[in-house]
Design a protein around this motif. Structure first.
Motif, PDB file in Angstrom:
ATOM      1  N   ALA A 105      33.600  55.983 -18.951  1.00 49.43           N
ATOM      2  CA  ALA A 105      32.366  55.139 -18.893  1.00 49.43           C
ATOM      3  C   ALA A 105      31.125  56.050 -18.974  1.00 49.43           C
ATOM      4  N   ARG A 106      30.270  55.455 -19.464  1.00 51.60           N
ATOM      5  CA  ARG A 106      28.864  56.223 -19.534  1.00 51.60           C
ATOM      6  C   ARG A 106      27.868  55.219 -19.139  1.00 51.60           C
ATOM      7  N   THR A 107      27.137  55.678 -18.160  1.00 53.78           N
ATOM      8  CA  THR A 107      25.897  54.721 -17.558  1.00 53.78           C
ATOM      9  C   THR A 107      24.516  55.646 -18.022  1.00 53.78           C
ATOM     10  N   TYR A 108      23.408  55.000 -17.783  1.00 55.42           N
ATOM     11  CA  TYR A 108      21.984  55.579 -18.186  1.00 55.42           C
ATOM     12  C   TYR A 108      21.116  55.242 -17.220  1.00 55.42           C
ATOM     13  N   ARG A 109      20.469  55.840 -17.049  1.00 55.95           N
ATOM     14  CA  ARG A 109      19.224  55.746 -15.979  1.00 55.95           C
ATOM     15  C   ARG A 109      17.979  56.352 -16.683  1.00 55.95           C
ATOM     16  N   TYR A 110      17.044  55.556 -16.252  1.00 54.57           N
ATOM     17  CA  TYR A 110      15.381  56.273 -17.036  1.00 54.57           C
ATOM     18  C   TYR A 110      15.051  57.241 -15.922  1.00 54.57           C
ATOM     19  N   LEU A 111      14.088  58.379 -16.650  1.00 50.23           N
ATOM     20  CA  LEU A 111      13.836  59.377 -15.778  1.00 50.23           C
ATOM     21  C   LEU A 111      12.282  58.835 -15.035  1.00 50.23           C
ATOM     22  N   ALA A 130      18.675  59.771 -18.614  1.00 50.69           N
ATOM     23  CA  ALA A 130      20.014  60.657 -18.108  1.00 50.69           C
ATOM     24  C   ALA A 130      20.992  59.763 -18.474  1.00 50.69           C
ATOM     25  N   GLU A 131      22.148  60.491 -18.925  1.00 52.97           N
ATOM     26  CA  GLU A 131      23.565  59.837 -18.949  1.00 52.97           C
ATOM     27  C   GLU A 131      24.270  60.542 -18.171  1.00 52.97           C
ATOM     28  N   LEU A 132      24.951  59.494 -17.471  1.00 55.42           N
ATOM     29  CA  LEU A 132      26.078  60.041 -16.564  1.00 55.42           C
ATOM     30  C   LEU A 132      27.414  59.264 -16.925  1.00 55.42           C
ATOM     31  N   PRO A 133      28.367  60.451 -17.334  1.00 57.98           N
ATOM     32  CA  PRO A 133      30.044  59.963 -17.613  1.00 57.98           C
ATOM     33  C   PRO A 133      30.854  59.846 -16.415  1.00 57.98           C
ATOM     34  N   ILE A 134      31.331  59.152 -16.573  1.00 63.42           N
ATOM     35  CA  ILE A 134      32.559  58.743 -15.433  1.00 63.42           C
ATOM     36  C   ILE A 134      33.955  58.602 -16.111  1.00 63.42           C
ATOM     37  N   VAL A 136      26.500  49.712 -19.313  1.00 61.71           N
ATOM     38  CA  VAL A 136      27.583  50.720 -19.265  1.00 61.71           C
ATOM     39  C   VAL A 136      28.226  50.583 -20.203  1.00 61.71           C
ATOM     40  N   THR A 137      28.707  51.684 -20.881  1.00 63.39           N
ATOM     41  CA  THR A 137      29.490  51.580 -22.148  1.00 63.39           C
ATOM     42  C   THR A 137      31.014  52.334 -21.841  1.00 63.39           C
ATOM     43  N   VAL A 155      32.797  44.959 -17.461  1.00 69.84           N
ATOM     44  CA  VAL A 155      31.797  46.179 -17.550  1.00 69.84           C
ATOM     45  C   VAL A 155      30.818  46.058 -18.439  1.00 69.84           C
ATOM     46  N   SER A 156      31.200  45.537 -19.546  1.00 71.08           N
ATOM     47  CA  SER A 156      30.283  45.312 -20.625  1.00 71.08           C
ATOM     48  C   SER A 156      29.249  44.302 -20.111  1.00 71.08           C
ATOM     49  N   ASN A 157      29.383  43.283 -19.204  1.00 74.40           N
ATOM     50  CA  ASN A 157      28.671  42.298 -18.781  1.00 74.40           C
ATOM     51  C   ASN A 157      27.875  42.433 -17.485  1.00 74.40           C
TER      52      ASN A 157
END
Length: 232
Positions: free
Chosen positions: A205-211, A150-154, A179-180, A172-174
């Motif tokens: 900013a976009r972060t991702y999590r696994y389902l 899943a992709e979460l935009p901020i 997080v991109t 943020v990149s580290n």
């Protein structure tokens, strides 16, 4: 000693007349009583008829199948060469597969789970505050689910000095989690803050999590229902 010459006279018309005579008055119900020549002619005709019918109804299909298999031969040879090359390089391919699986596992570890999203959002916020930036906007958007993640935009808008904004982007990149930053837009302030030396940066900013397994199952069910509805 006297030699007496033997004279043989062959009458062609008489021979043909004799042959024709054998074919006259034949009883189709009693072929066993026919003379020799009609029997041979009937046998030859039957043999030709049987071979012709056999070719039309049997051998023609077999020939077509044979031609089809011959046409497949180059493809099968090429497939065999490819599989032979894979078999020769099987140990190396297994090693590469293991390396890829290990890399994928490492990437999955960098994706936060559902329970870790709140902590990650806090880490992003703390990274900006730690650089002395002022958050004018920090708004998580609607989560977008893909096949396995899943992709979460901020939406972000921060203000501060140029170097501090650059350091924040690096922080943020580290982060330990992925997080991109996208659509970065850095502008100089206007009005009464024009001489403050601060800049304003807007970004997503976009972060991702696994389902988890349940979410993946729900995704597959939804996809199957959508596919069934499209077929109708």
């Amino acid at each position: 000693m006297a030699t007496k010459a033997l004279s043989i006279k062959f009458d062609v018309n008489e021979w043909f007349e004799g042959v024709a005579e054998q074919f006259r008055g034949l009883n189709p119900n009693e072929p066993g009583q026919w003379p020799l020549l009609p029997k041979l002619a009937a046998f030859c005709a039957s043999a030709v008829l049987v071979m012709g019918l056999g070719w039309v109804f049997v051998l023609a299909d077999v020939q077509a199948a044979l031609d089809a298999e011959r046409a497949r031969e180059p493809v099968l040879k090429e497939d065999f060469r490819g599989k032979l090359a894979q078999a020769v390089n099987l140990p190396e391919l297994r090693k590469q597969k293991s390396q890829v699986e290990e890399y994928v596992t490492q990437l999955e570890k960098q994706l936060p789970g559902k329970a870790e999203i709140d902590a990650l959002l806090s880490d992003i916020n703390q990274a900006g505050l730690g650089r002395g930036l002022q958050f004018e906007l920090f708004r998580p958007g609607q989560e977008q689910r893909k096949d396995y993640y899943a992709e979460l935009p901020i939406s972000l808008r921060v203000s501060g000095r140029y170097h501090d904004i650059g350091a924040f982007a690096a922080d943020v990149s580290n982060l330990s989690r992925i997080v991109t930053l996208h659509n970065l837009n850095v502008v100089a302030p206007t009005g009464k803050d024009a001489n403050s030396g601060n800049l304003s940066m807007e970004a997503t900013a976009r972060t991702y999590r696994y389902l988890d397994a349940l979410e993946v199952a729900d995704q597959r069910k939804s996809a199957a229902k959508a596919a069934a509805g499209a077929k109708k």
